[in-house]
Design a protein around this motif. Sequence first.
Motif, PDB file in Angstrom:
ATOM      1  N   GLU A  33      -2.863   6.768  15.284  1.00  0.00           N
ATOM      2  CA  GLU A  33      -2.898   6.739  13.822  1.00  0.00           C
ATOM      3  C   GLU A  33      -2.073   5.569  13.316  1.00  0.00           C
ATOM      4  N   SER A  34      -2.630   4.860  12.338  1.00  0.00           N
ATOM      5  CA  SER A  34      -1.914   3.789  11.650  1.00  0.00           C
ATOM      6  C   SER A  34      -1.824   4.181  10.184  1.00  0.00           C
ATOM      7  N   ARG A  35      -0.621   4.171   9.647  1.00  0.00           N
ATOM      8  CA  ARG A  35      -0.406   4.565   8.260  1.00  0.00           C
ATOM      9  C   ARG A  35      -0.135   3.328   7.414  1.00  0.00           C
ATOM     10  N   SER A  36      -0.776   3.291   6.244  1.00  0.00           N
ATOM     11  CA  SER A  36      -0.544   2.189   5.306  1.00  0.00           C
ATOM     12  C   SER A  36      -0.612   2.730   3.885  1.00  0.00           C
ATOM     13  N   ALA A  38      -1.899   2.945   0.229  1.00  0.00           N
ATOM     14  CA  ALA A  38      -3.117   2.649  -0.520  1.00  0.00           C
ATOM     15  C   ALA A  38      -2.734   2.184  -1.920  1.00  0.00           C
ATOM     16  N   ARG A  44      -2.696   5.982   3.467  1.00  0.00           N
ATOM     17  CA  ARG A  44      -3.992   5.935   4.143  1.00  0.00           C
ATOM     18  C   ARG A  44      -3.735   5.979   5.647  1.00  0.00           C
ATOM     19  N   ILE A  45      -4.458   6.861   6.329  1.00  0.00           N
ATOM     20  CA  ILE A  45      -4.344   6.976   7.785  1.00  0.00           C
ATOM     21  C   ILE A  45      -5.665   6.518   8.387  1.00  0.00           C
ATOM     22  N   THR A  46      -5.580   5.539   9.280  1.00  0.00           N
ATOM     23  CA  THR A  46      -6.759   5.071   9.994  1.00  0.00           C
ATOM     24  C   THR A  46      -6.482   5.152  11.491  1.00  0.00           C
ATOM     25  N   LEU A  47      -7.546   5.261  12.259  1.00  0.00           N
ATOM     26  CA  LEU A  47      -7.411   5.286  13.714  1.00  0.00           C
ATOM     27  C   LEU A  47      -7.660   3.881  14.242  1.00  0.00           C
ATOM     28  N   VAL A  48      -6.733   3.400  15.078  1.00  0.00           N
ATOM     29  CA  VAL A  48      -6.818   2.047  15.619  1.00  0.00           C
ATOM     30  C   VAL A  48      -6.541   2.071  17.116  1.00  0.00           C
TER      31      VAL A  48
END
Length: 156
Positions: A33-36, A38, A44-48
Amino acid sequence: MITRPMIAAVLMATTASVSAAGPLQVTSSILVESRSAAADGTTRITLVKPGKVTPGDKVIFVLAYRNTGKQPLANVVLANPLPAAISYRSANPGSPAPDVSVDGTTYGALDALRVRSLDGSTRAASPSDVTSVRWRIANPIPAGSQGQFAFQAVLK
């Protein structure tokens, strides 16, 4: 610390096995999980793909499947053994819970499984006892359709 080549080795060890007749493509990936922040102030949590992971880090295993054939595929089972360096935690949010195994043979809900101790007694299985996960796809997969399953784990 685990580097990209080590992640690749773990991924190779966790290739999903498929029990299906027909042209089914299955890919496995390990993500974090990568948190940034918004624009609206939420997170915003995206999978990287991970650059590195260390013991205790949460990882997400994703098994994606696609029927590349011209006919529906029925009775599809996706199974994923866990390498010794990985400890199962749970299904990823939005993904159905898999059947799990603590011995590689018997599968079921985690709360229904037991583990035998060295002295012969048994105890309730815990997430760290899981050695394999699998999903049975209940309905035929139409030609051209795709989907995915995911579970969370921790690097030991």
